[in-house]
Design a protein around this motif. Structure first.
Motif, PDB file in Angstrom:
ATOM      1  N   ALA A 133      61.581  82.833  48.387  1.00 50.86           N
ATOM      2  CA  ALA A 133      60.537  81.920  47.918  1.00 50.86           C
ATOM      3  C   ALA A 133      59.455  82.688  47.168  1.00 50.86           C
ATOM      4  O   ALA A 133      58.988  82.245  46.109  1.00 50.86           O
ATOM      5  N   LEU A 134      59.067  83.837  47.675  1.00 47.31           N
ATOM      6  CA  LEU A 134      58.036  84.634  47.016  1.00 47.31           C
ATOM      7  C   LEU A 134      58.525  85.162  45.668  1.00 47.31           C
ATOM      8  O   LEU A 134      57.783  85.139  44.673  1.00 47.31           O
ATOM      9  N   ILE A 135      59.758  85.605  45.612  1.00 48.76           N
ATOM     10  CA  ILE A 135      60.323  86.087  44.346  1.00 48.76           C
ATOM     11  C   ILE A 135      60.343  84.965  43.307  1.00 48.76           C
ATOM     12  O   ILE A 135      59.914  85.149  42.165  1.00 48.76           O
ATOM     13  N   LEU A 136      60.833  83.781  43.693  1.00 45.91           N
ATOM     14  CA  LEU A 136      60.850  82.642  42.769  1.00 45.91           C
ATOM     15  C   LEU A 136      59.436  82.257  42.340  1.00 45.91           C
ATOM     16  O   LEU A 136      59.203  81.894  41.179  1.00 45.91           O
ATOM     17  N   HIS A 137      58.492  82.341  43.272  1.00 45.18           N
ATOM     18  CA  HIS A 137      57.108  81.991  42.978  1.00 45.18           C
ATOM     19  C   HIS A 137      56.532  82.948  41.920  1.00 45.18           C
ATOM     20  O   HIS A 137      55.942  82.506  40.925  1.00 45.18           O
ATOM     21  N   LEU A 150      59.585  74.975  40.589  1.00 43.84           N
ATOM     22  CA  LEU A 150      59.820  76.146  41.433  1.00 43.84           C
ATOM     23  C   LEU A 150      58.545  76.636  42.110  1.00 43.84           C
ATOM     24  O   LEU A 150      58.573  77.069  43.272  1.00 43.84           O
ATOM     25  N   LEU A 151      57.412  76.580  41.401  1.00 47.17           N
ATOM     26  CA  LEU A 151      56.146  76.987  42.008  1.00 47.17           C
ATOM     27  C   LEU A 151      55.779  76.078  43.177  1.00 47.17           C
ATOM     28  O   LEU A 151      55.344  76.557  44.234  1.00 47.17           O
ATOM     29  N   LEU A 152      55.959  74.781  42.997  1.00 56.29           N
ATOM     30  CA  LEU A 152      55.636  73.852  44.086  1.00 56.29           C
ATOM     31  C   LEU A 152      56.580  74.036  45.271  1.00 56.29           C
ATOM     32  O   LEU A 152      56.132  74.110  46.422  1.00 56.29           O
ATOM     33  N   ILE A 153      57.864  74.120  45.001  1.00 50.57           N
ATOM     34  CA  ILE A 153      58.839  74.276  46.089  1.00 50.57           C
ATOM     35  C   ILE A 153      58.628  75.598  46.821  1.00 50.57           C
ATOM     36  O   ILE A 153      58.550  75.632  48.059  1.00 50.57           O
ATOM     37  N   SER A 154      58.506  76.679  46.081  1.00 43.57           N
ATOM     38  CA  SER A 154      58.355  77.988  46.722  1.00 43.57           C
ATOM     39  C   SER A 154      57.001  78.112  47.411  1.00 43.57           C
ATOM     40  O   SER A 154      56.899  78.643  48.517  1.00 43.57           O
ATOM     41  N   GLY A 155      55.951  77.617  46.763  1.00 42.75           N
ATOM     42  CA  GLY A 155      54.616  77.702  47.356  1.00 42.75           C
ATOM     43  C   GLY A 155      54.513  76.925  48.649  1.00 42.75           C
ATOM     44  O   GLY A 155      53.991  77.432  49.653  1.00 42.75           O
ATOM     45  N   PHE A 183      53.827  78.171  52.403  1.00 43.58           N
ATOM     46  CA  PHE A 183      52.657  77.617  53.074  1.00 43.58           C
ATOM     47  C   PHE A 183      53.046  76.887  54.361  1.00 43.58           C
ATOM     48  O   PHE A 183      52.487  77.155  55.436  1.00 43.58           O
ATOM     49  N   LEU A 184      53.998  75.985  54.272  1.00 40.29           N
ATOM     50  CA  LEU A 184      54.389  75.195  55.439  1.00 40.29           C
ATOM     51  C   LEU A 184      55.143  76.027  56.468  1.00 40.29           C
ATOM     52  O   LEU A 184      55.141  75.699  57.660  1.00 40.29           O
ATOM     53  N   GLY A 185      55.764  77.114  56.008  1.00 35.86           N
ATOM     54  CA  GLY A 185      56.449  78.011  56.932  1.00 35.86           C
ATOM     55  C   GLY A 185      55.503  78.985  57.617  1.00 35.86           C
ATOM     56  O   GLY A 185      55.927  79.785  58.453  1.00 35.86           O
ATOM     57  N   GLY A 186      54.235  78.935  57.231  1.00 35.79           N
ATOM     58  CA  GLY A 186      53.250  79.809  57.846  1.00 35.79           C
ATOM     59  C   GLY A 186      53.255  81.223  57.306  1.00 35.79           C
ATOM     60  O   GLY A 186      52.621  82.117  57.869  1.00 35.79           O
ATOM     61  N   VAL A 224      44.991  81.618  49.588  1.00 33.98           N
ATOM     62  CA  VAL A 224      46.130  80.710  49.373  1.00 33.98           C
ATOM     63  C   VAL A 224      45.621  79.320  49.019  1.00 33.98           C
ATOM     64  O   VAL A 224      46.159  78.663  48.119  1.00 33.98           O
ATOM     65  N   ASP A 225      44.576  78.866  49.712  1.00 34.74           N
ATOM     66  CA  ASP A 225      43.988  77.562  49.398  1.00 34.74           C
ATOM     67  C   ASP A 225      43.457  77.542  47.959  1.00 34.74           C
ATOM     68  O   ASP A 225      43.667  76.572  47.230  1.00 34.74           O
ATOM     69  N   ALA A 226      42.787  78.626  47.563  1.00 36.59           N
ATOM     70  CA  ALA A 226      42.255  78.713  46.195  1.00 36.59           C
ATOM     71  C   ALA A 226      43.388  78.734  45.177  1.00 36.59           C
ATOM     72  O   ALA A 226      43.322  78.048  44.143  1.00 36.59           O
ATOM     73  N   MET A 227      44.424  79.517  45.471  1.00 36.70           N
ATOM     74  CA  MET A 227      45.568  79.609  44.565  1.00 36.70           C
ATOM     75  C   MET A 227      46.247  78.246  44.430  1.00 36.70           C
ATOM     76  O   MET A 227      46.605  77.827  43.318  1.00 36.70           O
ATOM     77  N   MET A 228      46.393  77.554  45.540  1.00 41.17           N
ATOM     78  CA  MET A 228      47.039  76.242  45.518  1.00 41.17           C
ATOM     79  C   MET A 228      46.200  75.242  44.719  1.00 41.17           C
ATOM     80  O   MET A 228      46.743  74.490  43.900  1.00 41.17           O
ATOM     81  N   ALA A 229      44.897  75.249  44.924  1.00 46.01           N
ATOM     82  CA  ALA A 229      44.028  74.318  44.201  1.00 46.01           C
ATOM     83  C   ALA A 229      44.078  74.586  42.701  1.00 46.01           C
ATOM     84  O   ALA A 229      44.231  73.653  41.897  1.00 46.01           O
ATOM     85  N   LEU A 230      43.965  75.847  42.311  1.00 42.93           N
ATOM     86  CA  LEU A 230      44.017  76.183  40.885  1.00 42.93           C
ATOM     87  C   LEU A 230      45.389  75.848  40.292  1.00 42.93           C
ATOM     88  O   LEU A 230      45.483  75.362  39.158  1.00 42.93           O
TER      89      LEU A 230
END
Length: 150
Positions: free
Chosen positions: A7-11, A62-67, A71-74, A81-87
């Protein structure tokens, strides 16, 4: 640890493709296309953005799925992460506006042979791409350095 690693690689790859494409379009292709006659320049941008925007839709997915997988996997927690997600969500909304408004009007103007109207829409696209490039670079800075904050 395979799923968070993938997920991180795809992100990261998706962010590189999107932000790098905007950087190239603004700072590489735009200056090179400037001397072209308006009809040729507008046709070039139609072909370039037609292909690039297809890739942006892929990267957004891919950004939404991987992010959200991270996030949901902890695996991704913290204020960065909150800032990155909002932006990132703001960037996606700007892209959707760009695609469904100025880009649509740009293509319609070109199809009608109205180069002046197409150029005006291309300028709107340029402004939105500049905004998204700045947000993308900021998001990359936050995402890559945030875990080291305090």
């Amino acid at each position: 640890m395979l799923i968070p690693s993938l997920a991180l690689i795809l992100h990261v790859w998706s962010a590189i493709v999107w932000v790098g494409g905007m950087f190239f379009a603004l700072l590489g292709l735009r200056p090179a296309a400037g001397p072209l006659d308006p009809p040729a320049r507008l046709a070039l941008w139609r072909r370039v953005f037609g292909g690039f925007f297809s890739w942006v839709f892929v990267t957004v997915a891919l950004l939404l799925i991987s992010g959200f997988t991270l996030f949901l996997g902890g695996y991704a927690v913290g204020p960065h992460v909150d800032a990155m997600m909002a932006l990132g969500i703001i960037m996606i909304l700007i892209f959707f506006h760009l695609y469904f408004a100025p880009w649509k009007r740009f293509r319609a103007a070109l199809d009608a042979g109205n180069n002046a109207a197409a150029a005006a829409q291309l300028n709107q696209i340029r402004i939105l791409v500049i905004v998204n490039l700045i947000l993308g670079l900021l998001t990359a800075a936050i995402g890559s350095s945030g875990r080291y904050w305090g």
